[in-house]
Scaffold this motif. Structure first.
Motif, PDB file in Angstrom:
ATOM      1  N   VAL A  79     -60.327  -0.479 -32.810  1.00 17.57           N
ATOM      2  CA  VAL A  79     -59.355  -0.985 -31.844  1.00 17.57           C
ATOM      3  C   VAL A  79     -57.985  -1.018 -32.513  1.00 17.57           C
ATOM      4  N   THR A  80     -56.937  -1.143 -31.700  1.00 16.62           N
ATOM      5  CA  THR A  80     -55.578  -1.147 -32.223  1.00 16.62           C
ATOM      6  C   THR A  80     -54.740  -2.171 -31.482  1.00 16.62           C
ATOM      7  N   LEU A  81     -53.776  -2.725 -32.174  1.00 17.59           N
ATOM      8  CA  LEU A  81     -52.766  -3.529 -31.515  1.00 17.59           C
ATOM      9  C   LEU A  81     -51.780  -2.588 -30.828  1.00 17.59           C
ATOM     10  N   ARG A  82     -51.323  -2.976 -29.649  1.00 14.23           N
ATOM     11  CA  ARG A  82     -50.437  -2.068 -28.906  1.00 14.23           C
ATOM     12  C   ARG A  82     -49.126  -1.889 -29.669  1.00 14.23           C
ATOM     13  N   SER A  83     -48.706  -0.655 -29.797  1.00 14.31           N
ATOM     14  CA  SER A  83     -47.425  -0.336 -30.408  1.00 14.31           C
ATOM     15  C   SER A  83     -46.437   0.187 -29.378  1.00 14.31           C
ATOM     16  N   ASP A  84     -46.883   0.344 -28.142  1.00 12.63           N
ATOM     17  CA  ASP A  84     -46.047   0.864 -27.057  1.00 12.63           C
ATOM     18  C   ASP A  84     -46.711   0.435 -25.751  1.00 12.63           C
TER      19      ASP A  84
END
Length: 433
Positions: A79-84
């Motif tokens: 998973v990823t933290l939103r960057s956009d």
């Protein structure tokens, strides 16, 4: 710091927000969203965490490398933290709004969100706050013009006027870059030099990359093409541009947006500029690029543009355009006093006050809050400490109770605390502001 040791409490690009900045940010966010909602944009919220393989559909490889990724607890999924936010909006539309688009509706959505990514340079931010809009389903120049006019009105509501909107079109420079067939590293170096208007450096780089002088002249001409909207006429007259159909089409799209904005908001159209050598930004942009600048800002207040192909990566075929206001840049212009907090009263208990005075102090604070003032109780304060505490919190009044429940009222007058009256009974002060 324990034991006198120094340490770095935050990772690079991170920062704490203290009360004045946070109050300003809340006020700015509220004002911007109120403008967006008046124009018919409905607020949505996207999650801070996404599956990386889904989110990454909307990113270039360089943007993927900036994502903060980790394995979901108890799972093999990354998973990823939103960057956009824009790829999230595209995913949201594909999941929840397909039927509305199929029925011919346009979607007007707005949001306020933090975006997080690995800083791309030493002084870069790891976290930014954006308030933005997306207009989906309308591919006309009028839609792009609407967003520019909306952005101008939103910035005016935030206290910033006389904003210059800088227009570009990704199809102009991309057409010439693609024709040169540069290697990726040379292409990125060309883009950076064009952005800096470094004509000498650009010429040397093209020569070093083996580009013939005549073939590279178009890029050098583009780097010079920035200024008022009449720049579009100058561009159309250049031989290297005139013989490239893709560039002629892109210039026509830019001119159509300018013309539409002149009808919608002529006062904003009068503050347009054009930069045909601008090619930086997200890879998903497909046409118009827009940035908004104001005097005193080192960074654009608004970034945005048209991204007609992005939704296809999430299973929807629809044109789209959007923009985001970057609050860090906006805060640097308006400061922390745009929305002053409500008047405040510190209800202070003397150091020797007991339980009964505390109950009286709580009643006083509750009564004051009912009138719209900020009010709270702090125990065990000397008079000097109460003054410092009130000043730090922006309070203009101190009500100080002693052990006999006698209230002394002090008011801030020209930065000096003045005893407003002789001591009075707490019950008689209970309903006074």
């Amino acid at each position: 710091m324990s034991g006198g040791r120094h340490f770095a409490p935050l990772p690079p690009g991170a920062r704490d927000l203290l009360p004045p900045i946070l109050r300003s940010r809340a006020g700015l966010t509220r004002r911007l969203l109120e403008v967006f909602e008046r124009w018919g944009y409905d607020a949505v919220a996207t999650p801070a965490v996404e599956y990386f393989h889904v989110f990454a559909r909307g990113l270039t490889e360089a943007e993927r490398q900036r994502c903060v990724r980790f394995f979901a607890p108890g799972s093999a999924e990354v998973v990823t933290l939103r960057s956009d936010v824009t790829p999230q909006i595209a995913r949201l539309v594909g999941q929840h709004c397909r039927e509305r688009l199929d029925a011919g509706e346009c979607l007007r959505l707005c949001y306020a969100a933090d975006v997080i990514g690995v800083p791309d340079h030493v002084e870069g931010a790891a976290e930014e706050h954006q308030v933005g809009v997306e207009l989906i389903g309308d591919g006309s120049p009028a839609a792009d013009a609407e967003l520019i006019a909306l952005g101008a009105e939103a910035l005016a509501a935030a206290g910033v006027s006389e904003v210059v909107f800088d227009l570009a079109h990704v199809g102009v420079a991309r057409a010439l870059l693609d024709a040169l067939g540069l290697r990726d590293d040379d292409r990125q170096a060309v883009i950076q030099r064009m952005a800096r208007k470094d004509l000498a450096g650009l010429a040397a780089l093209l020569e070093g990359a083996g580009v013939e002088r005549g073939a590279g002249e178009g890029l050098l001409e583009l780097a010079r093409l920035h200024g008022p909207t009449s720049t579009l006429d100058r561009a159309r007259a250049l031989p290297s541009i005139e013989r490239t159909p893709a560039i002629r089409d892109a210039l026509g799209e830019l001119q159509a947006v300018v013309d539409a904005l002149r009808g919608l908001a002529p006062e904003v159209a009068a503050r347009l500029s054009v930069d045909l050598g601008e090619v930086r930004g997200h890879d998903y942009y497909s046409g118009l690029r827009v940035r908004a600048w104001a005097r005193g800002s080192a960074r654009p207040l608004i970034r945005g543009g048209r991204y007609d192909a992005l939704l296809r990566r999430y299973g929807v075929s629809a044109p789209a355009t959007g923009l985001a206001v970057h609050l860090e840049a906006l805060e640097g212009l308006v400061g922390a006093d745009l929305d002053a907090p409500a008047p405040a009263t510190l209800v202070a208990l003397a150091a020797d006050a007991g339980a009964a005075p505390r109950a009286a102090a709580d009643r006083l604070a509750r009564s004051l809050r009912s009138t719209g003032r900020r009010a709270w109780v702090e125990p065990n304060l000397s008079l000097e400490t109460a003054k410092r505490t009130a000043a730090r919190a922006g309070a203009d009044t101190i009500l100080r109770l002693d052990r006999d429940e006698v209230v002394t009222r002090l008011c801030l007058v020209d930065a000096v605390w003045v005893d407003a009256a002789a001591p009075v009974d707490a019950e008689r002060r209970e309903h006074e502001p």
